[in-house]
Write an enzyme that holds these catalytic residues in place. Sequence first.
Site, mmCIF file in Angstrom:
data_model
loop_
_atom_site.group_PDB
_atom_site.id
_atom_site.type_symbol
_atom_site.label_atom_id
_atom_site.label_comp_id
_atom_site.label_asym_id
_atom_site.label_seq_id
_atom_site.Cartn_x
_atom_site.Cartn_y
_atom_site.Cartn_z
ATOM 1 N N HIS A 76 42.458 42.774 31.071
ATOM 2 C CA HIS A 76 42.255 43.733 32.168
ATOM 3 C C HIS A 76 42.750 45.106 31.721
ATOM 4 O O HIS A 76 43.941 45.268 31.460
ATOM 5 C CB HIS A 76 43.041 43.301 33.415
ATOM 6 N N ASN A 108 37.274 43.323 37.480
ATOM 7 C CA ASN A 108 37.928 43.544 38.784
ATOM 8 C C ASN A 108 38.660 44.886 38.793
ATOM 9 O O ASN A 108 39.867 44.975 38.973
ATOM 10 C CB ASN A 108 38.877 42.386 39.141
ATOM 11 N N ASP A 164 36.301 37.386 37.609
ATOM 12 C CA ASP A 164 37.738 37.148 37.454
ATOM 13 C C ASP A 164 38.599 37.925 38.444
ATOM 14 O O ASP A 164 38.367 39.074 38.762
ATOM 15 C CB ASP A 164 38.217 37.459 36.046
ATOM 16 N N HIS A 191 36.793 31.988 36.884
ATOM 17 C CA HIS A 191 38.165 31.945 37.408
ATOM 18 C C HIS A 191 38.135 30.869 38.487
ATOM 19 O O HIS A 191 37.567 31.084 39.554
ATOM 20 C CB HIS A 191 38.526 33.326 37.969
ATOM 21 N N HIS A 241 41.623 30.702 31.785
ATOM 22 C CA HIS A 241 43.041 30.365 32.003
ATOM 23 C C HIS A 241 43.294 28.998 32.654
ATOM 24 O O HIS A 241 43.858 28.918 33.754
ATOM 25 C CB HIS A 241 43.772 31.464 32.765
ATOM 26 N N ASN A 292 48.587 34.570 38.233
ATOM 27 C CA ASN A 292 47.569 33.712 38.803
ATOM 28 C C ASN A 292 46.604 33.252 37.711
ATOM 29 O O ASN A 292 45.967 34.093 37.098
ATOM 30 C CB ASN A 292 46.799 34.478 39.892
ATOM 31 N N ASP A 319 44.716 37.095 29.149
ATOM 32 C CA ASP A 319 44.745 37.497 30.565
ATOM 33 C C ASP A 319 45.731 38.662 30.756
ATOM 34 O O ASP A 319 46.449 38.726 31.753
ATOM 35 C CB ASP A 319 45.091 36.323 31.490
ATOM 36 N N GLY A 334 50.339 38.834 37.446
ATOM 37 C CA GLY A 334 49.793 39.193 36.137
ATOM 38 C C GLY A 334 50.850 39.755 35.222
ATOM 39 O O GLY A 334 51.790 40.413 35.660
HETATM 40 O O1 DOR Z 1 47.531 37.071 37.345
HETATM 41 C C1 DOR Z 1 46.403 37.530 37.402
HETATM 42 N N1 DOR Z 1 46.186 38.854 37.377
HETATM 43 N N2 DOR Z 1 45.372 36.689 37.519
HETATM 44 C C2 DOR Z 1 44.113 37.132 37.746
HETATM 45 O O2 DOR Z 1 43.217 36.326 37.847
HETATM 46 C C3 DOR Z 1 43.833 38.566 37.905
HETATM 47 C C4 DOR Z 1 44.866 39.372 37.218
HETATM 48 C C5 DOR Z 1 44.824 40.813 37.595
HETATM 49 O O3 DOR Z 1 43.733 41.397 37.592
HETATM 50 O O4 DOR Z 1 45.883 41.379 37.883
HETATM 51 ZN ZN ZN Z 2 41.551 35.006 36.399
#
Ligand code: DOR
Ligand code: ZN
Length: 438
Positions: A76, A108, A164, A191, A241, A292, A319, A334
């Site tokens: 990300h 996202n 995701d 996801h 994940h 997550n 991730d 995250g």
């Molecule tokens: O922990 C996470 N953070 N899991 C996710 O699926 C999204 C991610 C985020 O974009 O912060």
């Molecule tokens: Zn995810």
Amino acid sequence: MRELVLFNARLVDADTDAPGAVLVRDSRIAGIVTTDRADSTDSIHKGLTGLCGTEFESVDCRGLTLMPAFIDMHTHFRYPGQSEKETLETGLRAAVAGGYGAVVTMPNTKPPVSDPETARRIREEAAAYGLAEVFQTLSITEGQMGETLSPLESLEGIPVVSEDGKDVEDPSLLIGAFRLCARSGALVACHCEDSSLSRAARVYASPALSRLAEDAATVRNLALADAAGAGGPKSRIHICHVSTETSLEAVAQAKARDLSAVSCEVTPHHLALSTDGEDSPRPANQSPRPVNPPLRRASDRSALVRGIASGLVDVIATDHAPHTAADKGAGAPGFPGLETAFAVCNTALVHGGVITLGRLSELMSAAPARLLGLDHERGRLREGFLADLVLLAPGESWTVEGARFFTKGKGSPFEGMTLTGRVRGLWLRGERVFPFSR
Ligand code: DOR
Ligand code: ZN
């Protein structure tokens, strides 16, 4: 013509582990010389003399290991829209510092990336930095709203689509996405999370319900991919994940039905950390280390490690999910992962005696290249391949300090831990990009 010789290295990839040297000509690997004899730098030099010209730059890699650059299938970068958490530049610098030559960025963002033109534009903007290559994913549904499909008909240059951050609730939409992507060959990265079960897990503070939210969705999504592929081209499904034993078992069963259409990834944090040892395992919203999917029980972690050893798990993906300190303080899920991934996996898996460094190279380079359709020129040390090379000190220990990361996300679950394995250098297309010159 520019020539570079990296010599005195231990060369490791998915199918090589030998002392040797690599000759780079312009952006590609022009020759590889290996030897089984430990005292054979002479024979390596002799092998190279025939290959390169008279003027070349050389780098003595004594004591170090040269591997194909890593490829992250799950990152990300928060671009566009959340530059307080990460920018293209900080994300790319983190990738390069972690030894990555290519990353798949998740959609996202704000707004979500839902059209192919935007995805291609982000890829071009990223290329201007001359750092890691970005493959921007497209969200499966428009704006990640779960109501209509994104335009998935023309995906040239976009190897992955994903929702995701959450799952696609409507099964008909997901089946539609599998069908469209089966035509282009794009990977549908899922996801897996049943949102109503996740909600119940939060209400009842139940780790068991949280696991069920993943397990049920994994089984459902694999079955939907099967249904979508019936009587037509096979849809390719990639489970993001994986964090539970049951979910991994579902992947194993689906692979037994059709190995080529199913793949999965596991993160370094789920391989190295678990909730056991806490007073009582807590669901993500109450965890001191929210992510997550959440960190799971030790028994789940062991199952993932067994899956790595057996070959069931295809890739390790970070991730990488950077947040500001304020958002982290408010429980945003995250972790930053790009700059610790190699060291975490090298410590837990290679030094832990689970796998060889060659298998780790397969998990971090060769297998992602294969899944992304890049294995004709990336992921292995091979003549003709892009000279995307990472130089590592696999025995060097260091202590994680988030404050020193290049990513804006400083809240690492490994903060203060001593890890073994350090990235010393990175060449991308034959150019040295790390350590940074500025
Ligand atoms: O922990 C996470 N953070 N899991 C996710 O699926 C999204 C991610 C985020 O974009 O912060
Ligand atoms: Zn995810």
